[in-house]
Design a protein around this motif. Structure first.
Motif, PDB file in Angstrom:
ATOM      1  N   ILE A  36      23.870  78.083  80.605  1.00  0.00           N
ATOM      2  CA  ILE A  36      23.993  79.485  80.995  1.00  0.00           C
ATOM      3  C   ILE A  36      24.342  80.326  79.767  1.00  0.00           C
ATOM      4  O   ILE A  36      25.241  79.971  78.999  1.00  0.00           O
ATOM      5  N   ARG A  37      23.623  81.421  79.589  1.00  0.00           N
ATOM      6  CA  ARG A  37      23.921  82.343  78.484  1.00  0.00           C
ATOM      7  C   ARG A  37      24.985  83.335  78.946  1.00  0.00           C
ATOM      8  O   ARG A  37      24.834  84.001  79.980  1.00  0.00           O
ATOM      9  N   PHE A  38      26.071  83.424  78.181  1.00  0.00           N
ATOM     10  CA  PHE A  38      27.185  84.306  78.503  1.00  0.00           C
ATOM     11  C   PHE A  38      27.273  85.355  77.393  1.00  0.00           C
ATOM     12  O   PHE A  38      27.814  85.108  76.316  1.00  0.00           O
ATOM     13  N   ILE A  39      26.712  86.533  77.654  1.00  0.00           N
ATOM     14  CA  ILE A  39      26.616  87.570  76.624  1.00  0.00           C
ATOM     15  C   ILE A  39      27.963  88.250  76.393  1.00  0.00           C
ATOM     16  O   ILE A  39      28.696  88.569  77.340  1.00  0.00           O
ATOM     17  N   VAL A  40      28.284  88.449  75.126  1.00  0.00           N
ATOM     18  CA  VAL A  40      29.407  89.287  74.699  1.00  0.00           C
ATOM     19  C   VAL A  40      28.784  90.435  73.919  1.00  0.00           C
ATOM     20  O   VAL A  40      28.134  90.203  72.897  1.00  0.00           O
TER      21      VAL A  40
END
Length: 327
Positions: A36-40
């Motif tokens: 899962i890509r967790f954008i900041v």
């Protein structure tokens, strides 16, 4: 014999056909089955990035799949938010945002709807700011600060982490509510702002607990209040702005998680459940407390309501203070 074979064949067909929907359900409920890509929406090393990485580690354990932080900074956080808002709503792209997300809704003409174009997961945590002064400023509380600013209009200046940032907005709200004339000095980030405050080039900052409180504890800065409606466990000796001179004033720094509009219900529910479980743990509460944060773990509906209030609040401040990017 042929009759028996025909019955066996039909029975097998019914078994196979009957099991197909079950297999489909099983496959559909297998989320997540990949990373899962967790954008900041900011560069590495800032508050949002620190909290996101702490959460990503725990989420990876909970999901059994890697939750990978992807820093997409730029334009006050709007670039990363746009990427998240326009991603496929399958639960494999989520984002951690902070209080500046609500401010941006009133500052920029956004290519996404910050309220109706997303699906909220949870409010992760909140923290007040610290009102910190250079020790040479001759006041000991908020009431005296307001009195000094009124007695000498334009003589007190304040640092922010940049025009339109949450520290700028927090101080502008103070200026409007107290009806004082104080001068804004914008910096490119927390570090330069605090360096000049400690050096005496500016008088005041509404700074994050994580970055500012150590300098208050060491005596390099003078803390006079926190900006929440209740005192902070990180600095219980500091009164709130609300109780010490400006009734009704409240600003909190917050962090929350959302995904693109149209997330499947089971995905949204899973994210909320896992976040709530993580944030209720004593270990995570202690970890966030070291960052000056109080863990929340709200429902998606509660986070959406919070976001709606924040967007409306900062839109009014931006309008009343006539804040513009580049001003």
């Amino acid at each position: 014999m042929k009759h028996l074979l025909r019955i066996a064949s039909l029975t097998l067909s019914f078994i196979v056909l009957g099991s197909a929907p079950l297999n489909a359900v099983a496959q559909k409920s297998a989320y997540p089955d990949k990373a899962i890509r967790f954008i900041v929406p900011f560069a590495p090393g800032g508050g949002t990035d620190i909290i996101a990485r702490v959460m990503a580690q725990k989420l990876s354990e909970a999901f059994g799949q890697s939750v990978v932080v992807d820093n997409r900074g730029g334009a006050g956080g709007t670039i990363g938010a746009e990427i998240a808002a326009k991603a496929t709503p399958d639960g494999y792209t989520m984002i951690m945002v902070s209080g500046s997300y609500a401010v941006n809704a009133g500052l920029y003409k956004l290519p996404y709807d910050p309220l109706n174009g997303i699906d909220t997961a949870s409010l992760v945590g909140t923290s007040p700011f610290v009102v910190a002064l250079h020790p040479s400023v001759p006041v000991k509380d908020v009431r005296e600060l307001i009195a000094l600013a009124k007695a000498k209009p334009g003589s007190i200046n304040y640092a922010s982490t940049g025009t339109g940032g949450i520290t700028h907005m927090a101080t502008e709200l103070f200026r409007l509510m107290a009806n004082v004339n104080i001068v804004h000095i914008p910096y490119k980030g927390t570090g330069p702002a605090l360096n000049d405050l400690i050096g005496g080039q500016v008088h005041m900052i509404f700074g994050s607990i994580l970055a500012t409180l150590p300098h208050v504890k060491s005596g390099k800065l003078k803390g006079i209040a926190v900006t929440g409606l209740k005192r902070s466990d990180a600095a219980p000796e500091l009164p709130t702005v609300n109780e010490s001179g400006l009734p009704g004033y409240e600003v909190t720094l917050w962090y929350g998680v959302w995904g693109p509009k149209g997330l499947p219900k089971e995905v949204s529910s899973r994210w909320h459940a896992e976040l709530a479980k993580i944030l209720k743990s004593a270990d995570m509460r202690r970890r966030l407390a070291t960052e000056g944060l109080e863990a929340v773990g709200s429902t998606p509906e509660e986070f959406r309501a919070h976001l709606k209030r924040e967007v409306a609040k900062w839109a009014k401040v931006i309008k009343d203070a006539n804040v513009k990017i580049g001003s």
